[in-house]
Scaffold this motif. Structure first.
Motif, PDB file in Angstrom:
ATOM      1  N   ARG A   1       0.822  -1.212   0.000  1.00  0.00           N
ATOM      2  CA  ARG A   1       0.000   0.000   0.000  1.00  0.00           C
ATOM      3  C   ARG A   1       0.858   1.265   0.000  1.00  0.00           C
ATOM      4  O   ARG A   1       0.504   2.262  -0.626  1.00  0.00           O
ATOM      5  N   GLN A   2       2.007   1.236   0.669  1.00  0.00           N
ATOM      6  CA  GLN A   2       2.889   2.395   0.704  1.00  0.00           C
ATOM      7  C   GLN A   2       3.432   2.738  -0.678  1.00  0.00           C
ATOM      8  O   GLN A   2       3.829   3.869  -0.931  1.00  0.00           O
ATOM      9  N   LEU A   3       3.462   1.767  -1.576  1.00  0.00           N
ATOM     10  CA  LEU A   3       4.048   1.969  -2.896  1.00  0.00           C
ATOM     11  C   LEU A   3       3.013   2.180  -3.992  1.00  0.00           C
ATOM     12  O   LEU A   3       3.364   2.436  -5.140  1.00  0.00           O
ATOM     13  N   ARG A   4       1.749   2.078  -3.648  1.00  0.00           N
ATOM     14  CA  ARG A   4       0.694   2.190  -4.663  1.00  0.00           C
ATOM     15  C   ARG A   4       0.772   3.467  -5.464  1.00  0.00           C
ATOM     16  O   ARG A   4       0.659   3.456  -6.684  1.00  0.00           O
ATOM     17  N   PHE A   5       0.944   4.583  -4.785  1.00  0.00           N
ATOM     18  CA  PHE A   5       0.955   5.868  -5.502  1.00  0.00           C
ATOM     19  C   PHE A   5       2.128   5.942  -6.470  1.00  0.00           C
ATOM     20  O   PHE A   5       1.998   6.469  -7.572  1.00  0.00           O
ATOM     21  N   LEU A   6       3.274   5.383  -6.091  1.00  0.00           N
ATOM     22  CA  LEU A   6       4.422   5.387  -7.002  1.00  0.00           C
ATOM     23  C   LEU A   6       4.207   4.424  -8.165  1.00  0.00           C
ATOM     24  O   LEU A   6       4.598   4.708  -9.294  1.00  0.00           O
ATOM     25  N   ALA A   7       3.594   3.292  -7.885  1.00  0.00           N
ATOM     26  CA  ALA A   7       3.347   2.307  -8.938  1.00  0.00           C
ATOM     27  C   ALA A   7       2.370   2.850  -9.976  1.00  0.00           C
ATOM     28  O   ALA A   7       2.553   2.669 -11.172  1.00  0.00           O
ATOM     29  N   LYS A   8       1.346   3.546  -9.516  1.00  0.00           N
ATOM     30  CA  LYS A   8       0.331   4.075 -10.429  1.00  0.00           C
ATOM     31  C   LYS A   8       0.822   5.303 -11.197  1.00  0.00           C
ATOM     32  O   LYS A   8       0.333   5.588 -12.276  1.00  0.00           O
ATOM     33  N   ALA A   9       1.789   6.020 -10.637  1.00  0.00           N
ATOM     34  CA  ALA A   9       2.261   7.254 -11.260  1.00  0.00           C
ATOM     35  C   ALA A   9       3.132   7.013 -12.485  1.00  0.00           C
ATOM     36  O   ALA A   9       3.334   7.920 -13.288  1.00  0.00           O
ATOM     37  N   GLU A  10       3.647   5.807 -12.642  1.00  0.00           N
ATOM     38  CA  GLU A  10       4.480   5.447 -13.791  1.00  0.00           C
ATOM     39  C   GLU A  10       5.650   6.417 -13.976  1.00  0.00           C
ATOM     40  O   GLU A  10       5.882   6.946 -15.062  1.00  0.00           O
ATOM     41  N   LEU A  11       6.388   6.631 -12.897  1.00  0.00           N
ATOM     42  CA  LEU A  11       7.556   7.505 -12.925  1.00  0.00           C
ATOM     43  C   LEU A  11       8.810   6.721 -13.277  1.00  0.00           C
ATOM     44  O   LEU A  11       8.859   5.506 -13.101  1.00  0.00           O
ATOM     45  N   LYS A  12       9.831   7.431 -13.721  1.00  0.00           N
ATOM     46  CA  LYS A  12      11.116   6.794 -13.963  1.00  0.00           C
ATOM     47  C   LYS A  12      11.673   6.296 -12.626  1.00  0.00           C
ATOM     48  O   LYS A  12      11.410   6.897 -11.580  1.00  0.00           O
ATOM     49  N   PRO A  13      12.468   5.209 -12.651  1.00  0.00           N
ATOM     50  CA  PRO A  13      12.993   4.658 -11.407  1.00  0.00           C
ATOM     51  C   PRO A  13      13.740   5.669 -10.530  1.00  0.00           C
ATOM     52  O   PRO A  13      13.571   5.667  -9.310  1.00  0.00           O
ATOM     53  N   THR A  14      14.526   6.530 -11.122  1.00  0.00           N
ATOM     54  CA  THR A  14      15.254   7.519 -10.312  1.00  0.00           C
ATOM     55  C   THR A  14      14.301   8.522  -9.672  1.00  0.00           C
ATOM     56  O   THR A  14      14.518   8.958  -8.546  1.00  0.00           O
ATOM     57  N   VAL A  15      13.234   8.858 -10.370  1.00  0.00           N
ATOM     58  CA  VAL A  15      12.239   9.784  -9.828  1.00  0.00           C
ATOM     59  C   VAL A  15      11.459   9.100  -8.700  1.00  0.00           C
ATOM     60  O   VAL A  15      11.127   9.725  -7.681  1.00  0.00           O
ATOM     61  N   GLN A  16      11.180   7.805  -8.842  1.00  0.00           N
ATOM     62  CA  GLN A  16      10.519   7.055  -7.770  1.00  0.00           C
ATOM     63  C   GLN A  16      11.328   7.162  -6.475  1.00  0.00           C
ATOM     64  O   GLN A  16      10.782   7.394  -5.410  1.00  0.00           O
ATOM     65  N   ALA A  17      12.642   7.006  -6.602  1.00  0.00           N
ATOM     66  CA  ALA A  17      13.523   7.090  -5.428  1.00  0.00           C
ATOM     67  C   ALA A  17      13.489   8.486  -4.834  1.00  0.00           C
ATOM     68  O   ALA A  17      13.443   8.645  -3.615  1.00  0.00           O
ATOM     69  N   ASP A  18      13.491   9.508  -5.672  1.00  0.00           N
ATOM     70  CA  ASP A  18      13.426  10.887  -5.178  1.00  0.00           C
ATOM     71  C   ASP A  18      12.119  11.147  -4.424  1.00  0.00           C
ATOM     72  O   ASP A  18      12.112  11.763  -3.376  1.00  0.00           O
ATOM     73  N   VAL A  19      11.028  10.659  -4.990  1.00  0.00           N
ATOM     74  CA  VAL A  19       9.720  10.858  -4.362  1.00  0.00           C
ATOM     75  C   VAL A  19       9.665  10.112  -3.031  1.00  0.00           C
ATOM     76  O   VAL A  19       9.186  10.660  -2.028  1.00  0.00           O
ATOM     77  N   TRP A  20      10.149   8.884  -2.988  1.00  0.00           N
ATOM     78  CA  TRP A  20      10.127   8.123  -1.742  1.00  0.00           C
ATOM     79  C   TRP A  20      10.967   8.812  -0.673  1.00  0.00           C
ATOM     80  O   TRP A  20      10.583   8.888   0.480  1.00  0.00           O
ATOM     81  N   GLN A  21      12.083   9.322  -1.087  1.00  0.00           N
ATOM     82  CA  GLN A  21      12.997   9.980  -0.144  1.00  0.00           C
ATOM     83  C   GLN A  21      12.315  11.188   0.466  1.00  0.00           C
ATOM     84  O   GLN A  21      12.407  11.488   1.605  1.00  0.00           O
TER      85      GLN A  21
END
Length: 117
Positions: free
Chosen positions: A97-117
């Motif tokens: 569930r913590q990753l749902r928003f990142l999974a649905k956003a279809e961001l580049k892997p490096t951007v996913q890491a930036d958003v999570w951080q």
């Protein structure tokens, strides 16, 4: 209401508890990895025509639920690769569930890491 006696854990018990808690926290990851392999290798083909039918019949997962688990696994693996580890420890996700928003956003892997951080 009865009182509960609280006893300290031995070092061995504390170590085991941490290990087991880690397994529970990573369960979503191993489930997603297993679903991904079942899908990619088409290991459902002897009993079902489609991966979606297989997931519904075998695990009672809707199509969306199965693919969200897979997507969350991909995002988690991207975070492992791209989160900075020098000088700080960034907590990793402990559930899908913590990753749902990142999974649905279809961001580049490096951007996913930036958003999570």
């Amino acid at each position: 209401m009865t009182a509960v006696e609280v006893t300290e854990l031995t070092e061995e018990e504390q170590s085991l508890r941490l290990q087991l808690e880690g397994q529970v926290e990573r369960a979503f990851l191993s489930a997603g990895q297993a679903l991904m392999e079942l899908r990619d290798r088409r290991l459902y083909r002897s009993t079902h025509r489609t991966f979606e039918e297989y997931c519904r019949d075998r695990f009672n997962y809707s199509r969306d639920a199965a693919y969200l688990k897979i997507s969350a696994t991909v995002v988690y693996e991207n975070l492992q690769k791209f989160l900075p580890t020098i000088g700080r420890q960034i907590p990793m996700p402990t559930n899908e569930r913590q990753l749902r928003f990142l999974a649905k956003a279809e961001l580049k892997p490096t951007v996913q890491a930036d958003v999570w951080q």
